[in-house]
Design a protein around this motif. Sequence first.
Motif, PDB file in Angstrom:
ATOM      1  N   ARG A  82       0.956  -1.178   0.029  1.00 22.74           N
ATOM      2  CA  ARG A  82       0.079  -0.143   0.018  1.00 22.74           C
ATOM      3  C   ARG A  82       0.812   1.269  -0.161  1.00 22.74           C
ATOM      4  O   ARG A  82       0.659   2.463  -0.814  1.00 22.74           O
ATOM      5  CB  ARG A  82      -1.022  -0.048   1.164  1.00 22.74           C
ATOM      6  CG  ARG A  82      -1.728   1.362   1.460  1.00 22.74           C
ATOM      7  CD  ARG A  82      -2.823   1.327   0.382  1.00 22.74           C
ATOM      8  NE  ARG A  82      -3.863   0.309   0.278  1.00 22.74           N
ATOM      9  CZ  ARG A  82      -4.918   0.338   1.164  1.00 22.74           C
ATOM     10  NH1 ARG A  82      -5.010   1.343   1.946  1.00 22.74           N
ATOM     11  NH2 ARG A  82      -5.962  -0.842   1.054  1.00 22.74           N
ATOM     12  N   TYR A  90      -1.564   5.831  -6.995  1.00 18.88           N
ATOM     13  CA  TYR A  90      -3.019   5.137  -6.709  1.00 18.88           C
ATOM     14  C   TYR A  90      -3.567   5.946  -5.526  1.00 18.88           C
ATOM     15  O   TYR A  90      -3.696   5.459  -4.467  1.00 18.88           O
ATOM     16  CB  TYR A  90      -2.900   3.794  -6.691  1.00 18.88           C
ATOM     17  CG  TYR A  90      -2.372   3.201  -7.902  1.00 18.88           C
ATOM     18  CD1 TYR A  90      -3.169   2.985  -8.851  1.00 18.88           C
ATOM     19  CD2 TYR A  90      -0.824   2.787  -7.924  1.00 18.88           C
ATOM     20  CE1 TYR A  90      -2.710   2.387 -10.202  1.00 18.88           C
ATOM     21  CE2 TYR A  90      -0.484   2.318  -8.958  1.00 18.88           C
ATOM     22  CZ  TYR A  90      -1.285   2.032 -10.226  1.00 18.88           C
ATOM     23  OH  TYR A  90      -0.660   1.215 -11.539  1.00 18.88           O
ATOM     24  N   TRP A  91      -4.123   7.066  -5.814  1.00 17.27           N
ATOM     25  CA  TRP A  91      -4.651   7.951  -4.635  1.00 17.27           C
ATOM     26  C   TRP A  91      -6.318   7.849  -4.628  1.00 17.27           C
ATOM     27  O   TRP A  91      -6.833   8.868  -3.726  1.00 17.27           O
ATOM     28  CB  TRP A  91      -4.307   9.493  -4.968  1.00 17.27           C
ATOM     29  CG  TRP A  91      -2.913   9.571  -4.822  1.00 17.27           C
ATOM     30  CD1 TRP A  91      -1.860   8.426  -4.333  1.00 17.27           C
ATOM     31  CD2 TRP A  91      -1.807  10.636  -5.172  1.00 17.27           C
ATOM     32  NE1 TRP A  91      -0.590   9.095  -4.353  1.00 17.27           N
ATOM     33  CE2 TRP A  91      -0.528  10.419  -4.877  1.00 17.27           C
ATOM     34  CE3 TRP A  91      -2.350  11.990  -5.572  1.00 17.27           C
ATOM     35  CZ2 TRP A  91       0.473  11.313  -4.987  1.00 17.27           C
ATOM     36  CZ3 TRP A  91      -1.222  12.886  -5.645  1.00 17.27           C
ATOM     37  CH2 TRP A  91       0.078  12.628  -5.668  1.00 17.27           C
ATOM     38  N   ASP A  92      -6.882   6.983  -5.136  1.00 16.05           N
ATOM     39  CA  ASP A  92      -8.357   7.082  -5.352  1.00 16.05           C
ATOM     40  C   ASP A  92      -8.932   6.494  -3.977  1.00 16.05           C
ATOM     41  O   ASP A  92      -9.944   6.912  -3.794  1.00 16.05           O
ATOM     42  CB  ASP A  92      -8.984   5.959  -6.366  1.00 16.05           C
ATOM     43  CG  ASP A  92      -8.501   6.481  -7.980  1.00 16.05           C
ATOM     44  OD1 ASP A  92      -8.212   7.695  -8.020  1.00 16.05           O
ATOM     45  OD2 ASP A  92      -8.358   5.756  -8.670  1.00 16.05           O
ATOM     46  N   SER A  93      -8.339   6.003  -3.034  1.00 17.71           N
ATOM     47  CA  SER A  93      -8.804   5.294  -1.786  1.00 17.71           C
ATOM     48  C   SER A  93      -8.755   6.569  -0.843  1.00 17.71           C
ATOM     49  O   SER A  93      -9.641   6.500   0.170  1.00 17.71           O
ATOM     50  CB  SER A  93      -7.890   4.273  -1.237  1.00 17.71           C
ATOM     51  OG  SER A  93      -7.743   3.339  -2.359  1.00 17.71           O
ATOM     52  N   TRP A  94      -8.172   7.696  -0.884  1.00 15.43           N
ATOM     53  CA  TRP A  94      -8.381   8.654   0.102  1.00 15.43           C
ATOM     54  C   TRP A  94      -8.929  10.158  -0.701  1.00 15.43           C
ATOM     55  O   TRP A  94      -8.628  10.341  -1.801  1.00 15.43           O
ATOM     56  CB  TRP A  94      -6.705   9.222   0.474  1.00 15.43           C
ATOM     57  CG  TRP A  94      -6.367   7.958   1.260  1.00 15.43           C
ATOM     58  CD1 TRP A  94      -6.364   7.674   2.678  1.00 15.43           C
ATOM     59  CD2 TRP A  94      -5.287   7.185   0.900  1.00 15.43           C
ATOM     60  NE1 TRP A  94      -5.772   6.411   2.921  1.00 15.43           N
ATOM     61  CE2 TRP A  94      -5.159   6.026   1.787  1.00 15.43           C
ATOM     62  CE3 TRP A  94      -4.824   6.657  -0.424  1.00 15.43           C
ATOM     63  CZ2 TRP A  94      -4.149   5.117   1.836  1.00 15.43           C
ATOM     64  CZ3 TRP A  94      -3.810   5.629  -0.629  1.00 15.43           C
ATOM     65  CH2 TRP A  94      -3.649   4.892   0.321  1.00 15.43           C
ATOM     66  N   TRP A  95      -9.607  10.698   0.066  1.00 18.48           N
ATOM     67  CA  TRP A  95     -10.685  11.466  -0.513  1.00 18.48           C
ATOM     68  C   TRP A  95      -9.737  12.646  -0.832  1.00 18.48           C
ATOM     69  O   TRP A  95      -9.842  13.517  -2.022  1.00 18.48           O
ATOM     70  CB  TRP A  95     -11.560  12.359   0.593  1.00 18.48           C
ATOM     71  CG  TRP A  95     -12.407  13.413   0.056  1.00 18.48           C
ATOM     72  CD1 TRP A  95     -13.642  13.351  -0.651  1.00 18.48           C
ATOM     73  CD2 TRP A  95     -12.340  14.632   0.200  1.00 18.48           C
ATOM     74  NE1 TRP A  95     -14.139  14.676  -1.001  1.00 18.48           N
ATOM     75  CE2 TRP A  95     -13.231  15.460  -0.428  1.00 18.48           C
ATOM     76  CE3 TRP A  95     -11.145  15.471   0.833  1.00 18.48           C
ATOM     77  CZ2 TRP A  95     -13.122  17.040  -0.312  1.00 18.48           C
ATOM     78  CZ3 TRP A  95     -11.237  16.788   1.040  1.00 18.48           C
ATOM     79  CH2 TRP A  95     -11.961  17.373   0.508  1.00 18.48           C
TER      80      TRP A  95
END
Length: 360
Positions: A82, A90-95
């Motif tokens: 991660r 890959y930053w889609d998981s955090w707003w």
Amino acid sequence: MWFASLLTSSSASFGRILIVGLLPSSVPIVFVWMLLRAHSFSGASDWSRLIPPDLRTDLLQVLIALVVITLLTVLVQPFQLRMVRLLEGYWDSWWLTAQVAPLFIEYQTRKKELLLERIDRLRERLDLVAKAPPPTTLQEQKKRHRDHARMAAARRRAKLRLQRYPRPTDTEDPETPLLPTALGNTLRTGETSAGERYGLNTLFSWPRLYPLLSDRLTAAQSAARDSLDAAATLCISFFVVFVVAVAGLADEPKAYWIPALAFVLCCLSYVGSIAAAALFTTHVRVAYDLHRFDLLKAMHHELPKTAADEYFQFKQLSDFFISESAHTAADGLASDKLANRTYEHPAEPAKPAVSPPVQE
């Protein structure tokens, strides 16, 4: 489990655990311990406290530090992928990161466009130098050679930097989406071109091809991967040191060189991770160049005769791999996607006859 692998690992596996896990984890822990011992968070730092007044007390603290480093490494190990993917972009998981990602992608897009323009501009200048009339004096000749060598070297550097950006992968959709970071784009270059040159989808075929690699290529690829993971983990560790140093030494201007040094080391580690990623993607391409037919042999598929047959066969195989991962019925999927495939089953070598025991 990671701790069990530490106890039962070989020398090569322990080397990876050391450079990827233990050493990066020890950097922020040792630094925080130094700040706490120097009372940096409660006032001016007293660095003389770092010298142990009692050897027994110091040995106990060292033992505690080793236990904490080991435990932290065990806890962080599952999140290592991660962390590397965070540096990849890959930053889609955090707003918050998802909001700023388009800005960084636009920056990477402009860098790629500027590199293309620079390569074209240098090529035009080199053409003008080549078409210019011959120099009349020795000084002019030397100057022309220097200018030509300088522009040729600049063009080669720009082309090498351009190779770290993903290439078009499909004639119908030529643009491969960029990632917000240079590390992510360097790795995506290999992920979208290594197998695609032959019709194979790299992301879905690589886990099936990797076990078939030769020992020498596996060792080289693993070394590049270890260098990439170690540099990425060190980058995060030095960033943590930078943040802690800013918080602990905010009221000590004479110690500002410590967070500055930590930030410089963080940047150097990130640059090193990009270089390791470029080497890693090179090994992935070589793996497909040398062992793509081993994948067909392992699946008992008939080997193609021409490059066109190879592309069609690999494209069909990639569709099967991708469909296998989608939400589709698994029953009869191979006969549906690989309907016209023929198999080759090599004859197994005959086993030597077992002679009956000699009766005495």
